[in-house]
Design a protein around this motif. Sequence first.
Motif, PDB file in Angstrom:
ATOM      1  N   ASP A   1       0.830  -1.210   0.000  1.00 39.28           N
ATOM      2  CA  ASP A   1       0.000   0.000   0.000  1.00 39.28           C
ATOM      3  C   ASP A   1       0.863   1.258   0.000  1.00 39.28           C
ATOM      4  OD1 ASP A   1      -2.968  -0.485   0.042  1.00 39.28           O
ATOM      5  OD2 ASP A   1      -2.390  -1.861   1.643  1.00 39.28           O
TER       6      ASP A   1
ATOM      7  N   GLU B   1       3.769   1.570  -1.299  1.00 37.83           N
ATOM      8  CA  GLU B   1       4.334   1.723  -2.642  1.00 37.83           C
ATOM      9  C   GLU B   1       3.302   2.371  -3.560  1.00 37.83           C
ATOM     10  OE1 GLU B   1       4.884   1.081  -6.661  1.00 37.83           O
ATOM     11  OE2 GLU B   1       3.597  -0.380  -5.652  1.00 37.83           O
ATOM     12  N   ARG B   2       2.026   2.016  -3.366  1.00 36.81           N
ATOM     13  CA  ARG B   2       0.968   2.586  -4.208  1.00 36.81           C
ATOM     14  C   ARG B   2       0.718   4.047  -3.849  1.00 36.81           C
ATOM     15  NH1 ARG B   2      -1.268  -3.331  -4.328  1.00 36.81           N
ATOM     16  NH2 ARG B   2      -1.507  -3.670  -6.566  1.00 36.81           N
TER      17      ARG B   2
ATOM     18  N   GLU C   1       0.821   7.238  -6.459  1.00 39.79           N
ATOM     19  CA  GLU C   1      -0.150   8.338  -6.550  1.00 39.79           C
ATOM     20  C   GLU C   1       0.560   9.690  -6.402  1.00 39.79           C
ATOM     21  OE1 GLU C   1      -3.178   7.780  -7.522  1.00 39.79           O
ATOM     22  OE2 GLU C   1      -3.012   5.593  -7.364  1.00 39.79           O
TER      23      GLU C   1
ATOM     24  N   LYS D   1       2.044  10.509  -9.605  1.00 37.54           N
ATOM     25  CA  LYS D   1       1.023  10.982 -10.559  1.00 37.54           C
ATOM     26  C   LYS D   1       0.715  12.454 -10.306  1.00 37.54           C
ATOM     27  CE  LYS D   1      -1.353   6.562 -10.997  1.00 37.54           C
ATOM     28  NZ  LYS D   1      -2.527   5.811 -10.479  1.00 37.54           N
TER      29      LYS D   1
ATOM     30  N   PHE E   1     -13.833  14.683  -2.644  1.00 41.47           N
ATOM     31  CA  PHE E   1     -13.533  14.397  -4.051  1.00 41.47           C
ATOM     32  C   PHE E   1     -14.776  14.619  -4.917  1.00 41.47           C
ATOM     33  CE2 PHE E   1     -13.559  11.301  -7.572  1.00 41.47           C
ATOM     34  CZ  PHE E   1     -12.546  11.874  -8.332  1.00 41.47           C
TER      35      PHE E   1
ATOM     36  N   THR F   1     -15.107  17.328  -7.930  1.00 39.84           N
ATOM     37  CA  THR F   1     -15.517  16.923  -9.284  1.00 39.84           C
ATOM     38  C   THR F   1     -16.658  17.825  -9.772  1.00 39.84           C
ATOM     39  OG1 THR F   1     -14.968  14.653  -8.677  1.00 39.84           O
ATOM     40  CG2 THR F   1     -16.243  14.968 -10.697  1.00 39.84           C
TER      41      THR F   1
ATOM     42  N   LEU G   1      -8.563  17.120 -11.637  1.00 45.34           N
ATOM     43  CA  LEU G   1      -9.420  15.988 -11.292  1.00 45.34           C
ATOM     44  C   LEU G   1      -8.565  14.757 -11.005  1.00 45.34           C
ATOM     45  CD1 LEU G   1     -12.436  15.338 -11.075  1.00 45.34           C
ATOM     46  CD2 LEU G   1     -12.350  14.527 -13.425  1.00 45.34           C
ATOM     47  N   PHE G   2      -7.544  14.517 -11.847  1.00 47.13           N
ATOM     48  CA  PHE G   2      -6.642  13.383 -11.628  1.00 47.13           C
ATOM     49  C   PHE G   2      -5.891  13.547 -10.308  1.00 47.13           C
ATOM     50  CE2 PHE G   2      -6.458  12.866 -16.501  1.00 47.13           C
ATOM     51  CZ  PHE G   2      -7.414  11.857 -16.468  1.00 47.13           C
TER      52      PHE G   2
ATOM     53  N   LYS H   1      -8.225  12.811  -7.497  1.00 42.48           N
ATOM     54  CA  LYS H   1      -8.432  11.358  -7.450  1.00 42.48           C
ATOM     55  C   LYS H   1      -7.246  10.684  -6.759  1.00 42.48           C
ATOM     56  CE  LYS H   1     -10.606   7.601  -8.296  1.00 42.48           C
ATOM     57  NZ  LYS H   1     -11.793   7.361  -7.432  1.00 42.48           N
TER      58      LYS H   1
ATOM     59  N   ARG I   1      -7.208   8.388  -3.407  1.00 45.78           N
ATOM     60  CA  ARG I   1      -6.669   7.021  -3.380  1.00 45.78           C
ATOM     61  C   ARG I   1      -5.612   6.881  -2.278  1.00 45.78           C
ATOM     62  NH1 ARG I   1      -8.425   3.696  -7.122  1.00 45.78           N
ATOM     63  NH2 ARG I   1      -6.802   2.214  -6.554  1.00 45.78           N
TER      64      ARG I   1
ATOM     65  N   HIS J   1      -5.474   3.974   0.597  1.00 46.02           N
ATOM     66  CA  HIS J   1      -4.332   3.122   0.965  1.00 46.02           C
ATOM     67  C   HIS J   1      -3.995   3.275   2.446  1.00 46.02           C
ATOM     68  CE1 HIS J   1      -3.545   1.566  -2.979  1.00 46.02           C
ATOM     69  NE2 HIS J   1      -3.496   2.773  -3.506  1.00 46.02           N
TER      70      HIS J   1
ATOM     71  N   ASN K   1      -6.370   1.141   4.174  1.00 49.84           N
ATOM     72  CA  ASN K   1      -5.938  -0.261   4.039  1.00 49.84           C
ATOM     73  C   ASN K   1      -4.877  -0.597   5.077  1.00 49.84           C
ATOM     74  OD1 ASN K   1      -7.573  -0.515   1.802  1.00 49.84           O
ATOM     75  ND2 ASN K   1      -5.902  -0.369   0.300  1.00 49.84           N
TER      76      ASN K   1
ATOM     77  N   ARG L   1     -11.325  -5.956   6.876  1.00 47.47           N
ATOM     78  CA  ARG L   1     -11.546  -5.355   5.556  1.00 47.47           C
ATOM     79  C   ARG L   1     -12.999  -5.571   5.156  1.00 47.47           C
ATOM     80  NH1 ARG L   1      -7.035  -8.528   2.588  1.00 47.47           N
ATOM     81  NH2 ARG L   1      -7.670  -9.937   4.273  1.00 47.47           N
TER      82      ARG L   1
END
Lengths: 235, 235
Positions: free
Chosen positions: A93, A95-96, A100, A103, A164, A168, A189-190, A193, A197, A201, A204, A219
């Motif tokens: 998580d 790493e993700r 993001e 990004k 979010f 939007t 928007l990206f 997002k 996210r 994570h 999580n 979970r």
Amino acid sequence: MTEHTLKQFDIDLDRIRRGVLQMGGMVEAQFTKALEGLRSGDMASIEAAIEADKSVNLEQIRLDNACTHIIAKHQPTASDLRLLLTVIKAVSDLERVGDEAKKIAKAARRLHANGTSSPPKVGLSHATQLALEMLRAALDGFARGDAGEIDAIRLKDTEVDSDFKGITRQLITYMVEDPRTITSSLELLFIAKAIERIGDHALNIAEHVVYMVSGEDVRFTKAQTSGMSGTEARP
Amino acid sequence: MTEHTLKQFDIDLDRIRRGVLQMGGMVEAQFTKALEGLRSGDMASIEAAIEADKSVNLEQIRLDNACTHIIAKHQPTASDLRLLLTVIKAVSDLERVGDEAKKIAKAARRLHANGTSSPPKVGLSHATQLALEMLRAALDGFARGDAGEIDAIRLKDTEVDSDFKGITRQLITYMVEDPRTITSSLELLFIAKAIERIGDHALNIAEHVVYMVSGEDVRFTKAQTSGMSGTEARP
């Protein structure tokens, strides 16, 4: 295990724990740099946030492999095994989160590079602040072996999600009113997002910590698996 | 291990393997239903895809817990341990594919419910086809314990990514030309993004399979970790 192996085992576990917190710090710094670059347009911060992702990726592999190695070498059970499996999931998580953040930095680079019509003003700071707080609380819970913050983190996740949605709607209004803002609105928007996210994570990770501490898998609890035990299920 | 425990162990491993493939089938069916609902507007398919996510989530928890239980009970090493850790990672990616399929179904529901101006025509079928092929190839590789498809899957992932970029450009054009299409264009953008992410998760699974088969960690290989061994790293 002999006393010596036991000592070695404790040292290994402690290294892993510290490794996760260090990786958490790396990811948090990467996220902050990306946001700083988005705000200021400072290319150095933006490039740093993009570059940092490589070390974050390597750190995940390093910790993941270390856990596998320790499981194979010491064959831990119960809470030690839960710790190691939690780390394998948590670093995935983290790493993700790094992905993001990267990004966000890339979108910030496009926004400031294009330098076309100034991007529409949307309030990202509230969602950003919440996502950062969630990440810190999740890592802090891991460090202290305390899952007490899970409900607060869930609450913040809901807030980030509704932020979010609001962002939007706001961006759609901008785009409809002035089609010249469409490209930059989509970048924002990206970015929104990605922030949302990162909150996911963080949640999580907090849920992995609950499992680590209590052996209980929470979970999707809100969905349908309330109270499902960590070892009840069988294939 | 006694012969009896060994037998039980093999039975458990075999159940896990079949469980992963069954979960893969569930997720593939959910994805297909969501796309069917998007194409046809058939609410039954859309609701089925949304509903299916719950069983997918439960399936992940079941398999995840089963792996943990087997590791604790049999303390496997080497390839057996790699299989179980691979399953824990693969089912997490499969669960996320399910999340993306659910997002597609929900966006399809909004698109067809609003029923406003007919949504712009964008070609999603090529990316969709590729993502499905990637998912099947990854699961097939898992089933056969064969990582030979990894390069083909990587290639398809690149194709899906460039498809997504093309679709984004196309949707921006629609939005600029006719602001009334902005809302539906954004729904299609979210759908295209979800398809692209399903490709990413399929690639993750394929990379987990490489690790399972060879003990070699190839995540981010293109980036910087070529040939890093599965157990070299230490904390």
